[in-house]
Design a protein around this motif. Structure first.
Motif, mmCIF file in Angstrom:
data_model
loop_
_atom_site.group_PDB
_atom_site.id
_atom_site.type_symbol
_atom_site.label_atom_id
_atom_site.label_comp_id
_atom_site.label_asym_id
_atom_site.label_seq_id
_atom_site.Cartn_x
_atom_site.Cartn_y
_atom_site.Cartn_z
ATOM 1 N N ALA A 1 89.392 37.143 34.079
ATOM 2 C CA ALA A 1 90.283 37.806 33.122
ATOM 3 C C ALA A 1 91.599 37.047 32.985
ATOM 4 O O ALA A 1 92.118 36.871 31.872
ATOM 5 N N THR A 2 92.133 36.582 34.097
ATOM 6 C CA THR A 2 93.389 35.820 34.061
ATOM 7 C C THR A 2 93.214 34.540 33.261
ATOM 8 O O THR A 2 94.085 34.167 32.455
ATOM 9 N N ALA A 3 92.080 33.856 33.443
ATOM 10 C CA ALA A 3 91.829 32.614 32.712
ATOM 11 C C ALA A 3 91.706 32.868 31.213
ATOM 12 O O ALA A 3 92.202 32.081 30.396
ATOM 13 N N VAL A 4 91.073 33.975 30.841
ATOM 14 C CA VAL A 4 90.923 34.292 29.423
ATOM 15 C C VAL A 4 92.286 34.632 28.808
ATOM 16 O O VAL A 4 92.649 34.128 27.733
ATOM 17 N N ARG A 5 93.037 35.471 29.480
ATOM 18 C CA ARG A 5 94.348 35.877 28.934
ATOM 19 C C ARG A 5 95.312 34.703 28.827
ATOM 20 O O ARG A 5 96.161 34.665 27.930
ATOM 21 N N ALA B 1 90.303 29.535 29.120
ATOM 22 C CA ALA B 1 88.895 29.503 28.749
ATOM 23 C C ALA B 1 88.596 30.590 27.739
ATOM 24 O O ALA B 1 89.134 31.701 27.830
ATOM 25 N N SER B 2 87.734 30.261 26.777
ATOM 26 C CA SER B 2 87.265 31.254 25.811
ATOM 27 C C SER B 2 85.757 31.446 25.908
ATOM 28 O O SER B 2 85.171 32.157 25.101
ATOM 29 N N ALA B 3 85.154 30.782 26.887
ATOM 30 C CA ALA B 3 83.701 30.890 27.077
ATOM 31 C C ALA B 3 83.392 30.754 28.565
ATOM 32 O O ALA B 3 84.134 30.116 29.308
ATOM 33 N N ALA B 4 82.282 31.370 28.975
ATOM 34 C CA ALA B 4 81.893 31.304 30.385
ATOM 35 C C ALA B 4 80.381 31.308 30.503
ATOM 36 O O ALA B 4 79.669 31.922 29.696
ATOM 37 N N LEU B 5 79.895 30.628 31.527
ATOM 38 C CA LEU B 5 78.501 30.680 31.946
ATOM 39 C C LEU B 5 78.469 31.419 33.270
ATOM 40 O O LEU B 5 79.206 31.068 34.199
ATOM 41 N N VAL B 6 77.632 32.462 33.363
ATOM 42 C CA VAL B 6 77.589 33.307 34.555
ATOM 43 C C VAL B 6 76.178 33.287 35.147
ATOM 44 O O VAL B 6 75.200 33.561 34.457
ATOM 45 N N GLY C 1 90.101 45.445 28.931
ATOM 46 C CA GLY C 1 90.562 45.121 27.585
ATOM 47 C C GLY C 1 90.087 43.789 27.055
ATOM 48 O O GLY C 1 90.528 43.356 25.992
ATOM 49 N N ILE C 2 89.178 43.128 27.757
ATOM 50 C CA ILE C 2 88.635 41.840 27.295
ATOM 51 C C ILE C 2 87.195 42.071 26.870
ATOM 52 O O ILE C 2 86.344 42.459 27.680
ATOM 53 N N ARG C 3 86.926 41.831 25.592
ATOM 54 C CA ARG C 3 85.620 42.166 25.027
ATOM 55 C C ARG C 3 84.752 40.933 24.840
ATOM 56 O O ARG C 3 85.224 39.872 24.466
ATOM 57 N N VAL C 4 83.457 41.124 25.092
ATOM 58 C CA VAL C 4 82.430 40.126 24.806
ATOM 59 C C VAL C 4 81.696 40.584 23.549
ATOM 60 O O VAL C 4 81.221 41.725 23.505
ATOM 61 N N PRO C 5 81.636 39.753 22.487
ATOM 62 C CA PRO C 5 82.059 38.359 22.404
ATOM 63 C C PRO C 5 83.416 38.142 21.748
ATOM 64 O O PRO C 5 83.788 36.997 21.507
ATOM 65 N N ASP D 1 86.573 38.313 22.695
ATOM 66 C CA ASP D 1 87.552 37.534 23.452
ATOM 67 C C ASP D 1 86.923 36.459 24.332
ATOM 68 O O ASP D 1 87.601 35.520 24.742
ATOM 69 N N LEU D 2 85.654 36.629 24.647
ATOM 70 C CA LEU D 2 84.993 35.697 25.558
ATOM 71 C C LEU D 2 83.529 35.551 25.156
ATOM 72 O O LEU D 2 82.792 36.537 25.096
ATOM 73 N N ALA D 3 83.130 34.321 24.859
ATOM 74 C CA ALA D 3 81.712 34.027 24.642
ATOM 75 C C ALA D 3 81.052 33.884 26.013
ATOM 76 O O ALA D 3 81.571 33.188 26.888
#
Length: 392
Positions: free
Chosen positions: A260-264, A268-273, A290-294, A296-298
């Motif tokens: 979450a910190t990295a996105v805010r 980063a705007s994308a992640a592989l999990v 408060g961070i939504r997929v997709p 705020d984050l792919a």
């Protein structure tokens, strides 16, 4: 966890197989049980033809034609018996087992299975149990978890008296296990597919959130470094260590917080999990923050076991698990029936087969390019009913 009688029988059989013969009193000491228990076990195994008893000693029935010891190669039109050791029979390996079973059945062979439950120190005993039950060749997916496990718990495989094929496992490069047949998913290629897809959508290098508790997890981590190098990218952030939410709630919260910190911060705007269940739980927790997929984050998951079942279906890398089992069983049948011999009668070289994963694109990587209007937020999955997976 209390050892079952079947597990103790496997350990007893492995001790006798390694030594050729043993005294009942010695076996009792090595197994940590009473002589009475060992005598009872030996009686049961001897009745089944899995051991020979002679004057207070037991021996492995080496002679051809002895009960429980089939002649090699399925001679005389007998049904071949293939043994398989897998670390579990559910998450990930269920499909591997299914593929092996279907290939065995198509070849007129029988597949028998032992589960190690990720206890690599017991794999050799499981193998002894399979051999005693009539297995003429083995499909082996050891229960390795740590990087040092192949060196510490892999030597027994090269000493097997029957052909063996490794599946979804690689030994130490240059080690003795490299001389065996193996069939594996190319996880490095799978990670490359994910990274290339996300950067093709306009994202910078994705952040990796991954476990480190299985060979698949370690291969995903190594593949991430290789993918970034191949594409000329730099990691936006150190790999975030993922842990099971139920087993380590604090560790899970730390991983979500780091992401979450990295996105805010725009790092980063994308992640592989890795893996699916972690990806679904992380997506839900991020939504609560408060961070939504997709929007705020792919997000791309790795394994594709349950990724499609999320409320926002997750794009996922799908290792060819079914095909790994099928190819491995077909290769073992060929070895047992002599189909891998060359014109001069010499065995063909062993094979290292790498099968390529696929990327299954779904809704979770639809985040817009930077600078374009934000997409509507989509609901995220509730993981409450999902099983806790063990990785491949």
């Amino acid at each position: 966890m209390r050892e079952s009688a079947a597990e103790r029988h496997d350990r007893l059989l492995e001790l006798v197989r390694r030594r050729g013969s043993a005294r009942v009193s010695d076996l009792a000491g090595q197994l940590g049980v009473s002589p009475v228990t060992v005598r009872r076990d030996v009686e049961a195994l001897a009745v089944r033809g899995l051991l020979d008893r002679v004057h207070g000693k037991v021996s492995w029935p080496h002679q051809e034609g002895a009960p429980g010891v089939p002649a090699p190669g399925g001679a005389g039109g007998r049904e071949l018996v293939l043994g398989m050791i897998a670390p579990n029979a559910t998450y990930y390996f269920a499909e591997v087992i299914r593929g092996a079973h279907e290939a065995a059945a198509a070849a007129g062979a029988r597949l028998i299975l032992r589960i190690s439950d990720y206890r690599p120190q017991e794999d050799a005993a499981r193998a002894a149990g399979l051999l005693a039950a009539g297995a003429e060749g083995l499909l082996v997916a050891p229960g390795w978890k740590e990087p040092h496990d192949p060196a510490e718990h892999g030597g027994w495989i090269t000493g097997l008296p029957v052909p063996a094929v490794l599946l979804e496992r690689r030994g130490v490069p240059g080690g003795a296990l490299d001389d065996l047949d193996r069939v594996c998913s190319d996880h490095g290629h799978g990670v490359l597919l994910a990274v290339r897809h996300l950067t093709g959508l306009g994202h910078r290098a994705p952040l990796l959130v991954a476990r480190a508790d299985s060979p698949t997890a370690l291969a995903v981590r190594a593949g991430y470094r290789q993918a970034l190098d191949a594409l000329g990218l730099a990691a936006p952030h150190p790999v975030i260590d993922s842990v099971p939410a139920e087993a380590d709630p604090a560790g899970f919260e730390a991983a979500v917080g780091a992401l979450a910190t990295a996105v805010r911060a725009g790092v980063a705007s994308a992640a592989l999990v890795h893996n699916d269940v972690d990806a679904i739980r992380i997506a839900q927790r991020l939504g609560e923050l408060g961070i939504r997929v997709p929007r705020d984050l792919a997000l791309v998951a790795y394994d594709d076991e349950v990724a499609a079942l999320a409320d926002t279906p997750l794009t996922a890398v799908a290792p060819p698990k079914h095909e790994v089992g099928r190819y491995a069983a077909q290769l073992l049948v060929e070895r047992l029936r002599g189909a891998t011999a060359g014109p001069d009668g010499e065995p063909q070289p062993c094979r290292h087969v790498d099968l390529l994963p696929r990327l299954r694109v779904r809704s979770s990587c639809g985040a817009p390019r930077p600078g374009t209007p934000a997409a509507a937020a989509l609901p995220v999955a509730s993981p409450a009913a999902l099983p806790e997976p063990r990785n491949g």
